[in-house]
Design a protein around this motif. Structure first.
Motif, PDB file in Angstrom:
ATOM      1  N   ALA A 206     -88.184 122.749 -32.973  1.00  0.00           N
ATOM      2  CA  ALA A 206     -89.550 122.542 -32.483  1.00  0.00           C
ATOM      3  C   ALA A 206     -90.232 121.367 -33.174  1.00  0.00           C
ATOM      4  N   ILE A 207     -89.910 121.121 -34.444  1.00  0.00           N
ATOM      5  CA  ILE A 207     -90.373 119.928 -35.152  1.00  0.00           C
ATOM      6  C   ILE A 207     -89.169 119.303 -35.849  1.00  0.00           C
ATOM      7  N   ASP A 208     -89.363 118.100 -36.378  1.00  0.00           N
ATOM      8  CA  ASP A 208     -88.227 117.351 -36.919  1.00  0.00           C
ATOM      9  C   ASP A 208     -88.040 117.497 -38.421  1.00  0.00           C
ATOM     10  N   ALA A 209     -89.126 117.729 -39.172  1.00  0.00           N
ATOM     11  CA  ALA A 209     -88.998 117.727 -40.624  1.00  0.00           C
ATOM     12  C   ALA A 209     -90.208 118.367 -41.278  1.00  0.00           C
ATOM     13  N   VAL A 210     -90.010 118.772 -42.526  1.00  0.00           N
ATOM     14  CA  VAL A 210     -91.112 119.108 -43.423  1.00  0.00           C
ATOM     15  C   VAL A 210     -91.024 118.169 -44.616  1.00  0.00           C
ATOM     16  N   ALA A 211     -92.169 117.930 -45.267  1.00  0.00           N
ATOM     17  CA  ALA A 211     -92.215 117.080 -46.461  1.00  0.00           C
ATOM     18  C   ALA A 211     -93.164 117.725 -47.456  1.00  0.00           C
ATOM     19  N   PHE A 212     -92.646 118.034 -48.652  1.00  0.00           N
ATOM     20  CA  PHE A 212     -93.421 118.803 -49.619  1.00  0.00           C
ATOM     21  C   PHE A 212     -93.387 118.172 -51.006  1.00  0.00           C
ATOM     22  N   THR A 213     -94.318 118.627 -51.858  1.00  0.00           N
ATOM     23  CA  THR A 213     -94.441 118.079 -53.212  1.00  0.00           C
ATOM     24  C   THR A 213     -94.446 119.178 -54.270  1.00  0.00           C
ATOM     25  N   TRP A 214     -94.006 120.368 -53.922  1.00  0.00           N
ATOM     26  CA  TRP A 214     -93.909 121.432 -54.923  1.00  0.00           C
ATOM     27  C   TRP A 214     -92.584 122.154 -54.697  1.00  0.00           C
ATOM     28  N   GLU A 215     -92.089 122.840 -55.733  1.00  0.00           N
ATOM     29  CA  GLU A 215     -90.753 123.407 -55.633  1.00  0.00           C
ATOM     30  C   GLU A 215     -90.685 124.904 -55.934  1.00  0.00           C
TER      31      GLU A 215
ATOM     32  N   PHE B 297    -104.363 120.156 -51.893  1.00  0.00           N
ATOM     33  CA  PHE B 297    -103.648 120.490 -53.121  1.00  0.00           C
ATOM     34  C   PHE B 297    -102.947 119.276 -53.735  1.00  0.00           C
ATOM     35  N   LEU B 298    -103.184 118.085 -53.190  1.00  0.00           N
ATOM     36  CA  LEU B 298    -102.509 116.881 -53.665  1.00  0.00           C
ATOM     37  C   LEU B 298    -103.417 116.080 -54.586  1.00  0.00           C
ATOM     38  N   ASP B 299    -102.808 115.417 -55.574  1.00  0.00           N
ATOM     39  CA  ASP B 299    -103.587 114.477 -56.372  1.00  0.00           C
ATOM     40  C   ASP B 299    -103.621 113.125 -55.657  1.00  0.00           C
ATOM     41  N   GLU B 300    -104.317 112.170 -56.238  1.00  0.00           N
ATOM     42  CA  GLU B 300    -104.533 110.891 -55.550  1.00  0.00           C
ATOM     43  C   GLU B 300    -103.219 110.172 -55.282  1.00  0.00           C
ATOM     44  N   GLN B 301    -102.312 110.180 -56.244  1.00  0.00           N
ATOM     45  CA  GLN B 301    -101.033 109.496 -56.049  1.00  0.00           C
ATOM     46  C   GLN B 301    -100.226 110.156 -54.938  1.00  0.00           C
ATOM     47  N   GLU B 302    -100.231 111.473 -54.911  1.00  0.00           N
ATOM     48  CA  GLU B 302     -99.496 112.185 -53.862  1.00  0.00           C
ATOM     49  C   GLU B 302    -100.094 111.908 -52.496  1.00  0.00           C
ATOM     50  N   ARG B 303    -101.425 111.841 -52.415  1.00  0.00           N
ATOM     51  CA  ARG B 303    -102.056 111.543 -51.125  1.00  0.00           C
ATOM     52  C   ARG B 303    -101.630 110.170 -50.616  1.00  0.00           C
ATOM     53  N   ARG B 304    -101.548 109.204 -51.531  1.00  0.00           N
ATOM     54  CA  ARG B 304    -101.122 107.854 -51.117  1.00  0.00           C
ATOM     55  C   ARG B 304     -99.705 107.883 -50.552  1.00  0.00           C
ATOM     56  N   ARG B 305     -98.852 108.703 -51.145  1.00  0.00           N
ATOM     57  CA  ARG B 305     -97.495 108.809 -50.627  1.00  0.00           C
ATOM     58  C   ARG B 305     -97.490 109.360 -49.211  1.00  0.00           C
ATOM     59  N   PHE B 306     -98.284 110.395 -48.984  1.00  0.00           N
ATOM     60  CA  PHE B 306     -98.302 110.997 -47.654  1.00  0.00           C
ATOM     61  C   PHE B 306     -98.939 110.072 -46.621  1.00  0.00           C
ATOM     62  N   GLU B 307     -99.749 109.135 -47.074  1.00  0.00           N
ATOM     63  CA  GLU B 307    -100.305 108.159 -46.138  1.00  0.00           C
ATOM     64  C   GLU B 307     -99.212 107.316 -45.501  1.00  0.00           C
ATOM     65  N   GLY B 308     -98.044 107.249 -46.151  1.00  0.00           N
ATOM     66  CA  GLY B 308     -96.918 106.534 -45.570  1.00  0.00           C
ATOM     67  C   GLY B 308     -96.444 107.132 -44.264  1.00  0.00           C
ATOM     68  N   LEU B 309     -96.786 108.390 -44.014  1.00  0.00           N
ATOM     69  CA  LEU B 309     -96.413 109.015 -42.750  1.00  0.00           C
ATOM     70  C   LEU B 309     -97.409 108.696 -41.633  1.00  0.00           C
ATOM     71  N   GLY B 310     -98.509 108.021 -41.994  1.00  0.00           N
ATOM     72  CA  GLY B 310     -99.489 107.619 -40.991  1.00  0.00           C
ATOM     73  C   GLY B 310     -99.096 106.307 -40.352  1.00  0.00           C
ATOM     74  N   THR B 311     -97.953 106.275 -39.720  1.00  0.00           N
ATOM     75  CA  THR B 311     -97.417 105.063 -39.127  1.00  0.00           C
ATOM     76  C   THR B 311     -96.950 105.355 -37.711  1.00  0.00           C
ATOM     77  N   ASP B 312     -96.755 104.314 -36.936  1.00  0.00           N
ATOM     78  CA  ASP B 312     -96.262 104.494 -35.572  1.00  0.00           C
ATOM     79  C   ASP B 312     -94.919 105.234 -35.601  1.00  0.00           C
ATOM     80  N   GLY B 313     -94.777 106.140 -34.685  1.00  0.00           N
ATOM     81  CA  GLY B 313     -93.511 106.864 -34.586  1.00  0.00           C
ATOM     82  C   GLY B 313     -93.469 108.147 -35.382  1.00  0.00           C
ATOM     83  N   VAL B 314     -94.590 108.518 -36.011  1.00  0.00           N
ATOM     84  CA  VAL B 314     -94.635 109.767 -36.780  1.00  0.00           C
ATOM     85  C   VAL B 314     -95.906 110.536 -36.418  1.00  0.00           C
ATOM     86  N   GLU B 315     -95.758 111.814 -36.146  1.00  0.00           N
ATOM     87  CA  GLU B 315     -96.897 112.710 -35.951  1.00  0.00           C
ATOM     88  C   GLU B 315     -96.867 113.733 -37.075  1.00  0.00           C
TER      89      GLU B 315
END
Length: 272
Positions: free
Chosen positions: A206-215, A170-188
């Motif tokens: 059970a988990i640490d956070a959620v990250a969303f792009t709609w309100e 459901f993400l556009d290209e710019q939003e996908r690039r932002r979420f790629e920032g979570l593809g780093t060491d120390g994040v699952e």
């Protein structure tokens, strides 16, 4: 606005609506019971519609003068959304959160209800019937799961952050690039299929956070309060807490604490 008797009456009403209108249709849907709204991935079923109609009748009867903002009603008439900024107490309803899971016969779906006034959420109910989970929160009164207090996770001690995110489909290209920032060491990171359940996962540690792009308020109102009352916080890309009335900068994160929420948002902005 909400005393103990009303709080319990709403919990009973939410549970009864889900048990009467949603649960009997789980794994029993026919082709004519399922349709699409804005696109192939935006499903709605007869259970969504009937549960919302029932809650829209019964919730205002519990609090005279209150109004309802339901997901399906807003789809039919977007002007209903303006009620959130009005003078009346407003019930924010998602009759079946995680509809795709519901249609597929998976148990990860929920009925979400929140009570808001003046743009602030005062109470919330998250019911996951097939997993026997009822999470509740009251502003200033803490968060509970099946009647027991819950708290977000403490410092992870260096363990990887567990984050549930918007679905990439459901993400556009710019939003996908932002979420790629979570593809780093120390994040699952994993993709969310039921926002209400993932908010509960944050609230109970059970988990640490959620990250969303709609309100859409029906997806977030109950969970944002639940996490806040369990000790967590929300942060938008604008550096301020999430506003249920809209106008938020994306992405936003709701996490075990404010520092974690800010870290998630910063990673998605490229600040690694």
């Amino acid at each position: 606005m909400i005393d103990d008797a009303l709080f319990k009456a709403v919990e009973d009403t939410v549970r009864a609506a889900a048990e009467a209108e949603v649960v009997p249709r789980w794994r029993q849907l026919g082709a004519g019971d399922i349709s699409h709204k804005t696109g192939p991935g935006d499903l709605v079923t007869v259970a969504d519609r009937e549960a919302e109609l029932r809650l829209a009748r019964e919730l205002p009867a519990l609090l005279p003068g209150s109004v309802v903002v339901g997901e399906e009603a807003v789809h039919a008439d977007p002007g209903i959304l303006r009620r959130i900024g009005g003078d009346d107490p407003v019930w924010i309803v998602d009759p079946v959160d995680g509809t795709a899971n519901f249609v597929a016969g998976r148990p990860e779906f929920a009925t979400l209800v929140a009570l808001a006034h003046g743009g602030e959420v005062h109470a919330s109910w998250t019911y996951v019937p097939r997993l026997d989970l009822m999470a509740t929160a009251r502003r200033g009164g803490g968060a509970r799961l099946n009647g027991e207090p819950i708290r977000t996770a403490g410092d992870s001690g260096g363990a990887a952050l567990k984050v549930a995110t918007s679905q990439f489909a459901f993400l556009d290209e710019q939003e996908r690039r932002r979420f790629e920032g979570l593809g780093t060491d120390g994040v699952e990171a994993r993709q969310c299929t039921c926002a209400g359940l993932d908010y509960l996962e944050v609230a109970r540690g059970a988990i640490d956070a959620v990250a969303f792009t709609w309100e859409s308020p029906w997806d977030h109102a109950a969970g944002v309060l639940l996490v806040a009352e369990a000790g967590g916080a929300s942060v938008t890309a604008g550096g301020v807490p999430f506003r249920i009335g809209g106008g938020n900068a994306f992405p936003f994160s709701v996490a075990r604490d404010e520092a974690t929420a800010r870290r998630v948002v910063d990673l998605m902005a490229g600040d690694r």
